[in-house]
Design an enzyme around this catalytic site. Structure first.
Site, PDB file in Angstrom:
ATOM      1  N   TYR A 148       0.826  -1.191  -0.119  1.00 45.64           N
ATOM      2  CA  TYR A 148      -0.143  -0.025   0.129  1.00 45.64           C
ATOM      3  C   TYR A 148       0.823   1.304   0.015  1.00 45.64           C
ATOM      4  O   TYR A 148       1.792   1.550   0.858  1.00 45.64           O
ATOM      5  CB  TYR A 148      -0.806  -0.091   1.212  1.00 45.64           C
ATOM      6  CG  TYR A 148      -1.639   1.007   1.672  1.00 45.64           C
ATOM      7  CD1 TYR A 148      -1.691   1.511   3.046  1.00 45.64           C
ATOM      8  CD2 TYR A 148      -2.657   1.622   0.758  1.00 45.64           C
ATOM      9  CE1 TYR A 148      -2.661   2.440   3.364  1.00 45.64           C
ATOM     10  CE2 TYR A 148      -3.500   2.782   1.132  1.00 45.64           C
ATOM     11  CZ  TYR A 148      -3.117   3.339   2.401  1.00 45.64           C
ATOM     12  OH  TYR A 148      -4.000   4.400   2.664  1.00 45.64           O
ATOM     13  N   ASP A 233      -2.308  -5.973   9.102  1.00 47.12           N
ATOM     14  CA  ASP A 233      -3.187  -5.192   8.694  1.00 47.12           C
ATOM     15  C   ASP A 233      -4.350  -6.167   7.911  1.00 47.12           C
ATOM     16  O   ASP A 233      -4.048  -6.400   6.860  1.00 47.12           O
ATOM     17  CB  ASP A 233      -2.696  -3.966   7.736  1.00 47.12           C
ATOM     18  CG  ASP A 233      -3.716  -3.003   7.642  1.00 47.12           C
ATOM     19  OD1 ASP A 233      -3.314  -1.975   6.820  1.00 47.12           O
ATOM     20  OD2 ASP A 233      -4.788  -3.301   7.562  1.00 47.12           O
ATOM     21  N   ILE A 235      -7.577  -5.235   7.002  1.00 49.23           N
ATOM     22  CA  ILE A 235      -8.471  -4.359   6.789  1.00 49.23           C
ATOM     23  C   ILE A 235      -9.267  -4.708   5.639  1.00 49.23           C
ATOM     24  O   ILE A 235     -10.366  -4.411   5.536  1.00 49.23           O
ATOM     25  CB  ILE A 235      -7.957  -2.894   6.290  1.00 49.23           C
ATOM     26  CG1 ILE A 235      -8.807  -1.703   6.215  1.00 49.23           C
ATOM     27  CG2 ILE A 235      -7.301  -2.925   5.061  1.00 49.23           C
ATOM     28  CD1 ILE A 235      -8.326  -0.553   5.859  1.00 49.23           C
ATOM     29  N   LYS A 272     -13.163  -0.622   4.443  1.00 50.01           N
ATOM     30  CA  LYS A 272     -13.185  -1.341   3.241  1.00 50.01           C
ATOM     31  C   LYS A 272     -14.333  -2.500   3.344  1.00 50.01           C
ATOM     32  O   LYS A 272     -15.072  -2.338   2.667  1.00 50.01           O
ATOM     33  CB  LYS A 272     -11.731  -2.061   3.148  1.00 50.01           C
ATOM     34  CG  LYS A 272     -10.723  -1.225   3.131  1.00 50.01           C
ATOM     35  CD  LYS A 272     -10.648  -0.065   1.915  1.00 50.01           C
ATOM     36  CE  LYS A 272      -9.528   0.889   1.878  1.00 50.01           C
ATOM     37  NZ  LYS A 272      -9.686   1.663   1.016  1.00 50.01           N
TER      38      LYS A 272
END
Lengths: 493, 471
Positions: A148, A233, A235, A272
């Protein structure tokens, strides 16, 4: 400005990461945004990993549950208590609801403790907070690439923490290996870089894949052996739409012998999975009690609005809603993924086989003039200017192989997906068996003789191959999270 | 294993200030369920005017239902994460800020950066203006509970050097105090980057005079440093004309088009003026484009929830409501303060004369065993434990004179405040059988009678202080 010397280094350096080429596509989109009726030739935004497919499910719940809002007649009685509530522990029901949602998004295979749920200003705030808790300025974290782009800002801008990439490539579908980690770790140590931990995004952004159990286990063993932290992470945990099932780090942590739980931390968010980035719900979930305490104190810098906590507490404690939402969202993502990837396959473009996320990792290596990042940039600018799609080049994710692009598909309606696919088909200009109609590439061809041939006979239509990309600097600083240009929220009343 | 920040205590939460909170948490006052519990007077919250907000909400269903012209905007709100913030919201915020400054200034919405509370705004400004190890000057007493230490120092690595203010001149900032603080910083090898002050002041409840602002402006001009004016209590000034914002002070000195204009930054929030701390609505106002730019990017770490931005923008754009709220709120605060101050005066406690804020700065020096902070702590422990009031000791506000206490009055019902007053009167937290009326009867009592009562009560307190132990 003379006064700039009065500002801090952080305020004046590039640590915010916004000068990356990644944002050039945004600028093109901002100047000329696609609209199905008002601007059908505009740039389609495919660089924004948003989940817009299931708002109707949420909206329906909100309408049926007016008490969850402190502004409705039914919910107004709670207004005072909610407006006044700034305890950084958050509402107990909110934490319970988040723990519940996190668990269901993992198929109920993991149970989360509400007392370990700590708020943060989105996953952006959560990642930064975790770094502040685990590392000192100058320390480093291993990060498998591609990753990311905003990690550069979130992990390092104000914390002073460095990123040490662990490069992965297509030879094994970009899987991170123990060997690669060991090598990166040793190299860092030899350069006197103090590695404090490893951070992974699982499911992966930009790959759209989940880590298999064996790989995740090897990562947990690795950090355990080195006595460094593991930040997961997760997410995109709730965006898994096909097999293999998602394996949460908690499941593996329980299986690894002598695993030091104090090293395991999860970052989460609703942005998300639920498609609500505007609500700024970031979560730090750590198995380390000291980190929980520290992160909770730091959450003062980015608490979730009590109004939002209150609404989500009611929503996410509604088991029926949560189950229905996760199932519906998953189905719709699966379908959208299928439409897009099969549409690409029809013109000979493959994507990495993905089972999660809001995007595809598209393989355009065949379309590169040569195997360089310069060629990738040229191709990318063409895609923005001529095909008018804002996609994200692999280099912005620090991918070490040129030619890969992340394409988002969940932030638009089906019609727009079709338009995007049509443009891609025209750009690639290939005749494919089963598709008798010849794609009309005239619009993109400035000279019929100038068509280039890629390796597999794919013919590219260059409209402006030699035209330099002219950046028009917009006077107004642009947000990396540009909202919909036609949002009524932006029209000043 | 963890970072230094995780292991150190510069978040300040282990200060004795919080012990009072802990005692309160263990034994909170409730009129019915726990009438001898501890009354919270250490929380600078404004709960006096939420009914006005509630009635606005009841009459404005569209805003309530996340609709504009009947159309649901939930989707747009859910997606809205632009760090520039909702334009409508910023527009009404600057208009309201102008109003609070008597429309003597005209702020620009493009200079406003939204953050998750003033907590985040203060930290963000520090990140923008100071490198680790650099310092800002802060007049004492300041924001208690070491909150400023957390907000300004903890993760930024910045240092605070206090500007010592004393009761000799009502705790006003003097030119000499500024110089002295600067020299102290130099001796410590600290590079001073700016001066930060809260105006109106917490804990003093006073607005800064033009003279004080002038001293600061001169000082800052001489040393080429920043001004941060934390104006979170701007809307609590009982009489708007008495509030001079730093922007107005600069304009009065015709410094708008000078280089100094770019070194002035304001912090604001809706938590105090509007009593909405849960919504995390903070902001930075800066005349410096580079600061606006950097702070805007940093706000990514703590944006305001879009649904909250929307709700407040709808509410505040109702001009009639916004004006009514600001006026009515001030009147209620003023009335409440006068109630507390006059009762305290009757009991022999003087308060610093104040014209703003949600608290009084009470002089209890005459009750100290000795002029020391140990003595202040002992007194405070008795007030918490025996009298049953959690008030904030001056030490927690970095006051250099022992014996001053901050008492909040706007975070409770009038009923509860009466109970608190009764407890001060009798020196302990026995249940009130009959509520004490705040009648002017006391004023009509002969001086001798009142003196006797004061002497008697002081004696009782003195006996308690010397005999009891903090459990």
């Amino acid at each position: 400005m003379a006064s700039n010397s009065l500002l801090s280094k952080i305020a004046t350096n590039d640590g915010h990461g916004e000068n990356l080429a990644y944002f050039d596509g945004w600028k093109a989109y901002d100047r000329n945004p696609f609209h199905p009726t008002q601007n059908p030739e505009g740039v389609i935004q495919m660089g924004l990993a948003e989940n817009q497919l299931s708002f109707d499910v949420i909206q329906e719940w909100i309408m049926k549950n007016p008490k969850a809002s402190i502004c409705t007649p039914e919910g107004l009685a709670e207004f005072k208590n909610v407006a006044n509530f700034q305890d950084y522990h958050g509402f107990p029901d909110f934490r319970k609801a988040i723990a519940n949602f996190m668990s269901k998004a993992r198929g109920g295979r993991v149970k989360f403790d509400p007392d370990r749920v700590v708020m943060a200003g989105g996953a952006t705030g959560a990642n930064e907070t975790v770094m502040f808790c685990l590392a000192n300025p100058g320390d480093a974290f291993l990060v498998p690439s591609p990753y990311y782009p905003a990690f550069y800002r979130d992990l390092g801008w104000r914390t002073g923490v460095k990123i040490v990439p662990v490069d992965c490539d297509s030879s094994n579908n970009f899987q991170v290996t123990r060997a690669a980690l060991e090598a990166a770790y040793e190299k860092a140590r030899n350069n006197n870089i103090n590695i404090k931990g490893l951070i992974i995004t699982n499911p992966s952004n930009p790959l759209g894949t989940t880590l298999d159990r064996a790989t995740l286990t090897s990562l947990v063993k690795f950090i355990n052996d080195k006595n460094i932290h593991l930040v997961c992470d997760e997410i995109y945990a709730g965006t898994v739409f096909s097999s293999p099932k998602f394996t949460c780090v908690t499941e593996v942590m329980k299986e690894v012998k002598n695993c030091n739980r104090d090293l395991i931390h999860i970052v989460y968010s609703l942005s998300k999975d639920m498609g609500v980035p505007g609500l700024r719900v970031g979560i730090v979930y750590s198995y380390n009690d000291t980190v929980v305490k520290c992160a909770r104190k730091m959450s003062s810098f980015g608490l979730v609005s009590s109004q939002t906590q209150h609404m989500l507490a009611a929503m996410l404690l509604d088991d029926e809603f949560v189950t229905n939402f996760l199932e519906t969202s998953s189905k719709r993502l699966a379908r959208r993924h299928w439409i897009f990837t099969t549409g690409l396959e029809k013109v000979g473009i493959n994507c990495l086989k993905g089972n999660a996320g809001l995007f595809c990792w598209m393989d355009l290596r065949k379309l590169l003039k040569d195997k360089t990042f310069e060629a990738e940039m040229v191709l990318w600018r063409m895609i923005i200017n001529d095909v008018k799609l804002n996609v994200s080049p692999g280099s912005s994710f620090r991918c070490v192989e040129p030619g890969w692009f992340r394409v988002c598909f969940a932030n638009m309606d089906e019609h727009t997906v079709e338009v995007a696919l049509k443009r891609i088909r025209a750009f690639v200009g290939v005749e494919f068996e089963g598709n008798k109609k010849r794609n009309n590439a005239e619009v993109f061809v400035n000279s019929p003789r100038k068509n280039r041939w890629g390796k597999d006979g794919l013919r590219l239509s260059f409209g402006s191959a030699t035209r330099r990309y002219e950046e028009v600097m917009s006077p107004r600083m642009m947000s990396p999270h540009s909202p919909m240009p036609h949002s009524p929220l932006l029209r000043a009343s | 294993m963890l970072s230094k920040k995780a292991s150190c205590d510069s978040h300040g939460q282990d200060s004795s200030y919080f012990l009072g909170w802990e005692e309160y948490e263990k034994n909170p006052y409730d009129q019915v369920k726990n009438p001898t519990g501890i009354i919270q007077m250490g929380l600078a919250e404004n709960q006096l005017s939420l009914d006005l907000v509630e009635s606005w909400l009841a009459s404005n269903p569209d805003a309530a239902g996340l609709k504009t012209n009947g159309e649901s905007i939930f989707r747009d709100l859910a997606l809205f994460q632009d760090y520039h913030g909702l334009p409508d919201f910023k527009k009404v915020l600057v208009e309201m800020m102008d109003k609070m400054r008597g429309n003597k200034v005209k702020l620009d919405a493009d200079n406003l950066v939204l953050t998750a509370g003033a907590t985040s705004a203060n930290e963000t400004l520090m990140f923008c203006l100071a490198d680790p190890g650099e310092a800002i000057l802060l007049p004492t007493p300041y924001y208690p509970g070491y909150r400023f230490d957390r907000d300004l120092k903890w993760r930024t690595g910045a240092e605070i050097v206090p500007i010592q203010c004393t009761s000799s001149n009502g705790f006003k900032i003097t030119a000499a105090a500024l110089e002295e603080a600067y020299e102290r910083a130099q001796k410590l090898n600290l590079k001073v980057k700016g001066v930060l002050f809260t105006n109106p002041s917490n804990p003093l409840g006073t607005t800064m005079t033009v003279a004080e602002l002038d001293h600061i402006i001169d000082f800052v001009a001489k040393n080429h440093i920043h001004i941060i004016s934390d104006e979170v209590y701007a809307g609590t000034v009982f009489d708007t004309t008495s509030f001079v914002s730093i922007i107005e002070a600069l304009m009065q000195r015709k410094l708008e088009n000078t280089e100094m204009w770019n070194r002035v930054h304001i912090v604001y929030s809706l938590s105090k003026d509007f009593g909405l701390p849960g919504f995390r609505i903070g902001m930075i106002y800066s005349n410096n484009p580079a600061v606006v730019s950097a702070a805007t990017k940093m706000s990514s770490f703590g944006l305001i929830s879009s649904q909250t931005q929307y709700l407040l923008s709808q509410m505040l754009s109702d001009n009639k409501f916004a004006t009514k709220y600001v006026t009515e709120n001030k009147e209620r605060l003023m009335k409440r303060k006068e109630m507390l101050v006059s009762e305290l005066k009757n009991f022999g406690f003087a308060c610093l004369e104040s014209n703003a804020g949600l608290f009084c700065w009470v002089d209890m020096r005459h009750l100290l065993r000795a002029n020391t902070f140990e003595s202040e702590k002992e007194l405070w422990e008795k007030v918490v434990c025996v009298v049953g009031l959690n008030i904030s000791p001056g030490a927690s506000c970095h006051c250099i004179e022992p014996g001053w206490f901050r008492m909040c009055f706007a975070n409770m019902s009038e009923e509860t405040l009466r109970v608190a007053m009764h407890r001060i009167k009798i020196g302990h937290r026995a249940t009130m059988v009959k509520p004490v009326k705040f009648s002017p009867k006391w004023v009509r009592l002969g001086l001798s009678t009142r003196s006797l009562i004061i002497i008697f009560r002081s004696l009782v307190l003195f006996l308690i202080v010397s005999k009891c132990h903090f459990v």
